[in-house]
Design an enzyme around this catalytic site. Structure first.
Site, PDB file in Angstrom:
ATOM      1  N   PRO A 172      32.774  77.555 -18.850  1.00 62.13           N
ATOM      2  CA  PRO A 172      31.345  79.028 -18.728  1.00 62.13           C
ATOM      3  C   PRO A 172      30.314  77.897 -17.384  1.00 62.13           C
ATOM      4  O   PRO A 172      30.027  76.868 -17.779  1.00 62.13           O
ATOM      5  CB  PRO A 172      30.915  78.978 -19.563  1.00 62.13           C
ATOM      6  CG  PRO A 172      31.166  77.943 -20.910  1.00 62.13           C
ATOM      7  CD  PRO A 172      32.568  77.590 -20.423  1.00 62.13           C
ATOM      8  N   GLU A 173      30.037  78.798 -15.984  1.00 64.05           N
ATOM      9  CA  GLU A 173      29.587  78.046 -15.439  1.00 64.05           C
ATOM     10  C   GLU A 173      28.001  79.022 -15.107  1.00 64.05           C
ATOM     11  O   GLU A 173      27.800  79.970 -16.547  1.00 64.05           O
ATOM     12  CB  GLU A 173      30.339  78.555 -14.258  1.00 64.05           C
ATOM     13  CG  GLU A 173      31.202  77.159 -13.690  1.00 64.05           C
ATOM     14  CD  GLU A 173      32.206  77.164 -12.464  1.00 64.05           C
ATOM     15  OE1 GLU A 173      31.829  77.467 -11.388  1.00 64.05           O
ATOM     16  OE2 GLU A 173      33.615  77.282 -12.205  1.00 64.05           O
ATOM     17  N   LYS A 219      24.651  74.512 -16.447  1.00 69.90           N
ATOM     18  CA  LYS A 219      25.697  75.306 -17.429  1.00 69.90           C
ATOM     19  C   LYS A 219      25.281  75.643 -18.851  1.00 69.90           C
ATOM     20  O   LYS A 219      25.846  75.567 -19.082  1.00 69.90           O
ATOM     21  CB  LYS A 219      26.904  74.918 -17.027  1.00 69.90           C
ATOM     22  CG  LYS A 219      26.844  74.429 -15.804  1.00 69.90           C
ATOM     23  CD  LYS A 219      29.292  74.111 -16.126  1.00 69.90           C
ATOM     24  CE  LYS A 219      29.154  73.332 -13.870  1.00 69.90           C
ATOM     25  NZ  LYS A 219      30.543  72.553 -14.219  1.00 69.90           N
ATOM     26  N   ARG A 278      41.279  67.912  -9.712  1.00 70.93           N
ATOM     27  CA  ARG A 278      40.619  69.374  -9.825  1.00 70.93           C
ATOM     28  C   ARG A 278      41.208  70.533  -9.295  1.00 70.93           C
ATOM     29  O   ARG A 278      41.991  69.892  -9.066  1.00 70.93           O
ATOM     30  CB  ARG A 278      39.451  69.831  -9.461  1.00 70.93           C
ATOM     31  CG  ARG A 278      38.481  68.784 -10.785  1.00 70.93           C
ATOM     32  CD  ARG A 278      36.624  68.982  -9.328  1.00 70.93           C
ATOM     33  NE  ARG A 278      35.628  68.142 -10.311  1.00 70.93           N
ATOM     34  CZ  ARG A 278      34.967  69.579 -10.849  1.00 70.93           C
ATOM     35  NH1 ARG A 278      35.193  70.420 -11.442  1.00 70.93           N
ATOM     36  NH2 ARG A 278      34.038  68.426 -11.460  1.00 70.93           N
TER      37      ARG A 278
END
Ligand code: ZN
Length: 269
Positions: free
Chosen positions: A2-3, A58, A259
């Protein structure tokens, strides 16, 4: 993971439900999710009123009425549910806070945590974070200056929490798509005008994601129609080999510094 938009969605939903309410009981199912011995954690939380819930990067900050703060980082796999035991998903909760009949369940906190800090500890803990993308004082110039301190790829700079705190894998790719900039370009090759476009794209991307409740998959309460609405609105993230909504060519999926990176090779320069 989650951001900012996912945590903003939780923050507003939590404030509506538990701000100003006392924690009737606290349970810890997994010792390592908290940072002090379980009995101490319970003693410091039980009976305290949660004055409000703030967000930083976050993370969420549950402000208690004695000056302590519960600092929540969901990391990968963490989520929350608010409701009765009957309504809650059939999952093990690492921490549960009770507010009468309804409870706040913290699920999947393996990498994530719920720590308790006094004011000084909290300041120290948050001291290495860069500015928040939505801070009123964080304008296009501050945004460019922060990113310019980084020499690597744009995506690396955007997701470095000490540069700007709150952007992760998904929204970095989404805002680069909105700005029509390839996320793997080197910072040195990006023009000032492009960074101004990216700043605007960051705001529009976050605004849309918050409006549609972010991309968390599990609902926050029974009947929750908001949470996760952004899942189907991602333009590039997790859309490798699917057609670009803008030009129809296939979205590129690649990897950089461990990433995942998604972009449109035709729309983004
Ligand atoms: Zn395209």
């Amino acid at each position: 993971m989650p951001e900012l938009p996912e945590m903003e969605t939780y923050r507003s939903q939590l404030n509506e439900r538990i701000a100003g309410r006392a924690v009737a009981a606290a349970e810890v199912g997994r010792e390592r999710t908290v940072n002090v011995p379980v009995d101490q954690f319970i003693e410091r939380v039980q009976g305290r009123t949660i004055e409000r819930i703030d967000r930083r990067a976050k993370m969420l900050l549950f402000r208690l009425d004695n000056g302590d703060t519960l600092l929540l980082h969901l990391m990968l796999g963490g989520s929350m549910f608010y409701g009765t035991t009957e309504e809650a998903p059939d999952r093990t909760a690492q921490v549960t806070l009770s507010f009468g009949e309804r409870k706040l369940f913290f699920h999947g906190l393996r990498l994530g945590y719920l720590h308790i800090y006094d004011e000084a500890e909290l300041t120290e803990k948050l001291s290495k974070l860069g500015p928040d993308p939505l801070d009123a004082g964080f304008g296009a110039e501050e945004f460019a200056a922060a990113l310019r301190r980084s020499r690597g790829a744009l995506k690396t700079a955007l997701t470095d929490q000490s540069v700007i705190a709150g952007i992760g894998n998904c929204y970095a790719d989404e805002m680069c798509f909105a700005a029509a900039i390839k996320p793997l370009r080197r910072m040195a090759d990006i023009a000032a005008a492009e960074l101004r476009t990216l700043f605007t794209a960051m705001h529009s991307t976050f605004a849309e994601a918050i409006r549609y409740g972010g991309y968390m998959e599990s609902p926050f309460f029974a009947g929750d129609a908001l949470t996760g609405g952004y899942n189907d609105r991602c333009k590039v993230y997790d859309r490798g080999d699917e057609p670009c909504y803008r030009c129809g060519s296939l979205i590129v999926k690649t990897e950089s510094s461990g990433r995942k990176v998604f972009y449109c090779d035709r729309c983004q320069r």
